[in-house]
Design an enzyme around this catalytic site. Structure first.
Site, PDB file in Angstrom:
ATOM      1  N   CYS A 107      11.339  18.547  -0.585  1.00 41.60           N
ATOM      2  CA  CYS A 107      10.913  17.264  -0.035  1.00 41.60           C
ATOM      3  C   CYS A 107      10.629  16.339  -1.228  1.00 41.60           C
ATOM      4  CB  CYS A 107       9.662  17.518   0.807  1.00 41.60           C
ATOM      5  SG  CYS A 107       8.948  16.031   1.451  1.00 41.60           S
ATOM      6  N   CYS A 114       2.784   3.939  -1.873  1.00 44.08           N
ATOM      7  CA  CYS A 114       3.539   3.388  -0.758  1.00 44.08           C
ATOM      8  C   CYS A 114       2.796   2.168  -0.238  1.00 44.08           C
ATOM      9  CB  CYS A 114       3.650   4.442   0.337  1.00 44.08           C
ATOM     10  SG  CYS A 114       4.581   3.843   1.756  1.00 44.08           S
ATOM     11  N   CYS A 118       0.556   4.017   6.555  1.00 42.80           N
ATOM     12  CA  CYS A 118       0.481   4.705   7.858  1.00 42.80           C
ATOM     13  C   CYS A 118      -0.869   5.425   7.935  1.00 42.80           C
ATOM     14  CB  CYS A 118       1.627   5.694   8.010  1.00 42.80           C
ATOM     15  SG  CYS A 118       3.228   4.906   7.852  1.00 42.80           S
ATOM     16  N   CYS A 338       1.814  14.830   2.900  1.00 40.38           N
ATOM     17  CA  CYS A 338       2.356  14.115   1.750  1.00 40.38           C
ATOM     18  C   CYS A 338       1.295  13.254   1.069  1.00 40.38           C
ATOM     19  CB  CYS A 338       3.608  13.347   2.147  1.00 40.38           C
ATOM     20  SG  CYS A 338       3.444  11.614   2.397  1.00 40.38           S
TER      21      CYS A 338
HETATM   22  S1  SF4 Z   1       4.259   8.093   6.015  1.00 42.27           S
HETATM   23 FE1  SF4 Z   1       3.148   7.700   4.108  1.00 42.27          FE
HETATM   24  S2  SF4 Z   1       4.737   7.569   2.552  1.00 42.27           S
HETATM   25 FE2  SF4 Z   1       5.762   7.358   4.549  1.00 42.27          FE
HETATM   26  S3  SF4 Z   1       5.849   5.130   4.919  1.00 42.27           S
HETATM   27 FE3  SF4 Z   1       3.956   5.859   5.870  1.00 42.27          FE
HETATM   28  S4  SF4 Z   1       2.369   5.589   4.280  1.00 42.27           S
HETATM   29 FE4  SF4 Z   1       4.358   5.475   3.287  1.00 42.27          FE
END
Ligand code: SF4
Length: 350
Positions: A107, A114, A118, A338
């Protein structure tokens, strides 16, 4: 003035061929170099013995090899291994190896941090620093592939689901992808590679037009805008209607795998109403939904679903004819979600 050298592992076969041809070297020279770098894993131009002396000097003057520095390696009880790497500018990224039977999946991260935030993901918590270069993406893949080789195993699958939004670093990710798929390069099969996105609709359309042949995975996590706005703020820019018009285009143009990731969260997105909405949304698509029970991240207040809630949600989906698989959460004992390892490093806990 000092000549600017290029990172050799940021070159696709086509770009290296063009570069070397312009410098007067034959068409096959780029193939030979790729063979040394990716098949024989040689990282000194002077050891590439079948290249002419002039080409070796030219390569040394114009290109260099970047590498990642391993900071931490943690192995989970379930076999997954998480690698924390330092980059040359002292920023950090993670890669995760997930062995499952004969399959070894890496991965990959695509950005340092980022910008999409999210509300279930540790990667967004430290904000966005920068995009990774193609070489920094390829180097993660090579590191894990070499790690496996030393254990007489082989890297078989690649997913872009680590830190960062791959389509927010579109150009570099596509270059890295071409190097990873290149028969003269790493040569991972197209059907073994998946790119995951939080739902950048215009990039999904552009990706559909490229028709590269790899799978697409959409982080969905909610079946109506009001819920998805909460858990994935990107939905306020690209709401579900826009996302699904891009997804339908991808599905029509590219006959490759299309998956929706759906994190099950107690009392949030696993009602009967959610099932009925999901059913409507995926109608006519060639798809699969991956259900993932929420893996707690200390910074968020969501609750993982009970086994009863998981069972009930799966039963409803089955009754409504919605295709899904239930994924075991991996690497919970090693901050498997992650960005968690990188977050701890930043907090000075590693
Ligand atoms: S899941 Fe995490 S790494 Fe993926 S777009 Fe959303 S905030 Fe960014």
């Amino acid at each position: 003035m000092l000549k600017q050298r290029h990172d050799i592992k940021s070159q696709t076969l086509a770009s290296l061929r063009q570069h070397l041809q312009e410098a007067g070297y034959p068409d096959y020279a780029a193939r030979q170099v790729f063979n040394w770098v990716y098949k024989k894993r040689e990282e000194s131009f002077f050891s590439m013995t079948n290249l002419s002396r002039s080409l070796r000097h030219y390569l040394k003057d114009n290109f260099y090899f970047s590498s990642l520095r391993l900071v931490k390696e943690r192995q989970s009880r379930d076999g997954s291994v998480k690698f924390l790497f330092a980059l040359e500018d002292k920023t950090y990224i993670e890669s995760v190896l997930i062995p499952e039977g004969k399959r070894n999946t890496v991965c990959l991260s695509s950005q340092v941090g980022c910008r999409f935030g999210c509300r279930f993901c540790a990667s967004g918590l430290l904000g966005f620093k920068r995009n990774l270069t193609p070489a920094e993406i390829v180097n993660q893949c090579l590191y894990v592939s070499d790690w496996l080789k030393r254990r007489e195993a082989k890297l078989t699958n690649v997913v872009f689901m680590g830190i960062g939004e791959p389509f927010d670093n579109y150009g570099n990710v596509i270059k890295a992808l071409r190097i990873i798929l290149e028969p003269q390069g790493m040569y991972i099969g197209k059907r073994k590679v998946v790119i995951s996105t939080c739902g950048l609709a215009p990039a999904i359309k552009a990706f559909a037009a490229e028709n590269i042949g790899v799978g697409l995975s959409i982080s969905l996590h909610a079946a109506k805008d009001s819920l998805r706005n909460i858990i994935m703020p990107v939905n306020k820019i690209y709401p579900l209607s826009e996302l699904f018009s891009a997804v339908r285009l991808f599905n029509r143009r590219c006959k490759y795998s299309l998956t929706f990731e759906y994190i099950m969260i107690s009392n949030f997105n696993i009602s009967k109403e959610d099932v009925l909405r999901l059913k409507k949304m995926v109608k006519g698509l060639n798809y699969k939904i991956n259900l993932i029970p929420y893996n707690p991240v200390s910074s968020f207040n969501w609750q993982p679903p009970s086994s009863g809630e998981i069972f009930r949600f799966c039963r409803w989906l089955k009754e409504e004819g919605v295709f899904f698989t239930l994924r075991r959460p991996r690497g919970q004992d090693i901050e498997g979600a992650c960005g968690q390892l990188r977050l701890r490093q930043k907090q000075g806990k590693i």
